[in-house]
Design a protein around this motif. Sequence first.
Motif, PDB file in Angstrom:
ATOM      1  N   SER A 266       0.812  -1.225   0.000  1.00 14.69           N
ATOM      2  CA  SER A 266       0.000   0.000   0.000  1.00 14.69           C
ATOM      3  C   SER A 266       0.843   1.271   0.000  1.00 14.69           C
ATOM      4  O   SER A 266       0.337   2.359  -0.274  1.00 14.69           O
ATOM      5  CB  SER A 266      -0.930   0.012   1.217  1.00 14.69           C
ATOM      6  N   ALA A 268       3.717   1.500  -1.849  1.00 15.23           N
ATOM      7  CA  ALA A 268       4.632   1.392  -2.992  1.00 15.23           C
ATOM      8  C   ALA A 268       4.787   2.698  -3.762  1.00 15.23           C
ATOM      9  O   ALA A 268       5.882   3.041  -4.202  1.00 15.23           O
ATOM     10  CB  ALA A 268       4.167   0.279  -3.916  1.00 15.23           C
ATOM     11  N   ASN A 269       3.721   3.425  -3.936  1.00 19.43           N
ATOM     12  CA  ASN A 269       3.800   4.666  -4.717  1.00 19.43           C
ATOM     13  C   ASN A 269       3.718   5.917  -3.848  1.00 19.43           C
ATOM     14  O   ASN A 269       3.463   7.011  -4.352  1.00 19.43           O
ATOM     15  CB  ASN A 269       2.665   4.681  -5.756  1.00 19.43           C
ATOM     16  N   LYS A 270       3.915   5.725  -2.548  1.00 18.43           N
ATOM     17  CA  LYS A 270       3.767   6.859  -1.631  1.00 18.43           C
ATOM     18  C   LYS A 270       5.062   7.252  -0.933  1.00 18.43           C
ATOM     19  O   LYS A 270       5.223   8.397  -0.536  1.00 18.43           O
ATOM     20  CB  LYS A 270       2.689   6.533  -0.586  1.00 18.43           C
ATOM     21  N   LYS A 272       8.826   8.161  -1.104  1.00 16.52           N
ATOM     22  CA  LYS A 272       9.789   8.631  -2.094  1.00 16.52           C
ATOM     23  C   LYS A 272      11.203   8.187  -1.699  1.00 16.52           C
ATOM     24  O   LYS A 272      11.492   8.029  -0.513  1.00 16.52           O
ATOM     25  CB  LYS A 272       9.744  10.160  -2.168  1.00 16.52           C
ATOM     26  N   GLY A 296      15.901   3.011  -5.359  1.00 18.23           N
ATOM     27  CA  GLY A 296      14.529   2.607  -5.058  1.00 18.23           C
ATOM     28  C   GLY A 296      14.453   1.284  -4.320  1.00 18.23           C
ATOM     29  O   GLY A 296      13.371   0.694  -4.203  1.00 18.23           O
TER      30      GLY A 296
END
Length: 547
Positions: A266, A268-270, A272, A296
């Motif tokens: 949840s 993964a894209n939040k 940085k 990353g």
Amino acid sequence: MSPLSTDTIQALSHVHAKPDNIRFQYGTAGFRTLGNILDSVLFRTGILAGLRSKKLDGQTIGVMVTASHNPEADNGVKLVDPYGEMLEASWEIYATKLANAPDLISALEDVIRDADIDLSKPSHVVYARDTRPSGPALVAALEDGLKVLNVDARDAGVTTTPILHYLVRAINTKGTKNSYGEDSEQGYFEKMTNAFKKLVAGRPPRDSLLIDCANGVGAKAAVELSEYLGDSLPITLENTDTTTPGVLNNMCGADFVKTTQKLPPSLANKLKPGQRGCSLDGDADRLMYFYLDERGQFRMLDGDKIATLVGSFIGELVKSAGLEDKIKVGSVQTAYANGASTKYLSERLPVRCVSTGVKHLHHAAENFDVGVYFEANGHGTVLFSPATTDRLREYQPSTPAQQTALEHLINLTLLINQAVGDALSDMLLVEVVLAHKNYTGIEWDSLYSDLPNRLVKVVVADRNAFQTEDAERRLVRPEGLQARIEELAHRYEGGRSFVRPSGTEDVVRVYAEAVIRTQADELAFRVAGLVYDTAGGDPARRPKEFL
């Protein structure tokens, strides 16, 4: 001595009947199993809490209904002693006895006689629960148990385990020189955040911290915490859903991060690259930090990393205050601590290894003036002895630098929840150290490199056949197995392995580490194979990795 209300006990025992063919065991985490079979346990725990309070002349006892990092279907209950510490070990036996007694009245009479309890004494209990769906019904059973002894009970509602521990200690120390704070959630947040603001005053503003709340009660507490923090620490809350069935601790939270060593999907894209993130567990007493490196890649900062960061910082402050000859700072670990963290800490502080379990760590930490303990799973805290707290209060520094360091130490005693491991308090403690050092997660992580390690679980017929010594680092039974483990470990650079029986199920846990990842894995599975063969496992069911 006032007599037991046997008619009431008899009637309520029928309402909260014990399931057949199930044996309950009170351990380090209290009682913990599927929530739908715990009704009788909660009823009997209510009675036990009342008896414990009477035994201690009416001091307030805490009861927390939670299964922490476990799946949502689980639940549990544990008692908290007057200073916010875990239930005295001798009473774990009484808890188990009452939970399993076919004749509850007879068992109660045995406990009352054996513990020499005066039933005419008053009894006070404060209780709370986490957000699990089974919580309200289990609390209702607990309340029936409290009624049996006419306990003066206080419902603290839905809150974190550390806040419940805080409340117990605050209630029992109210009006004394060791007063722990106002006995309310507001008192908890104000004490902690006021100290935090003083500790970071004048430091450069921090980037936003992302907090994974595990879809548990920590979400509620974190929302309140953010209001008290204001601009002193920008935070972003994720996984805050406490109402959707099945989401608690599911693919998120501190235990997920530690066991899988990866970012909750949840987030993964939040998160940085370079940004700090952390995960609480379901009742907010464990903390796991992490970040993404420049490529990353996920990087975990676990309890060992927290212990090294915090322990060395406090040691430096004590020296800066001119108190290194008067205050001894030490760290406590278990055999599961990464060998690299032990080496790093040992070069800066005395380090003691104890058996696995918070009660062992907490007790050992009390032997230092300032005792730092964190399990690798992220549960831990820092203890300042009463004599040390007095010494800090009375100390007269001779330079401005000593005065500043002294003020920092005093504020740390207020920031840290010394009653129990507390994810929110520990999180603010980490943020204080990072602010003082001007570290990102990258600099923190680079203090030392973890040795690759692997944990393997082996199912055995009887875990009691495996006996350990030296803080669970050496096997004494079965005979000869330890020598074979050591012979295997010596084949690998930096090889270390130990075997210990689980405290709750018929499995044996094998831990191994080595300088190279593949060798750590290989060592773990080879030792697991030895355990499997020694325990008389079926060769046809021997896991492939053991071969």
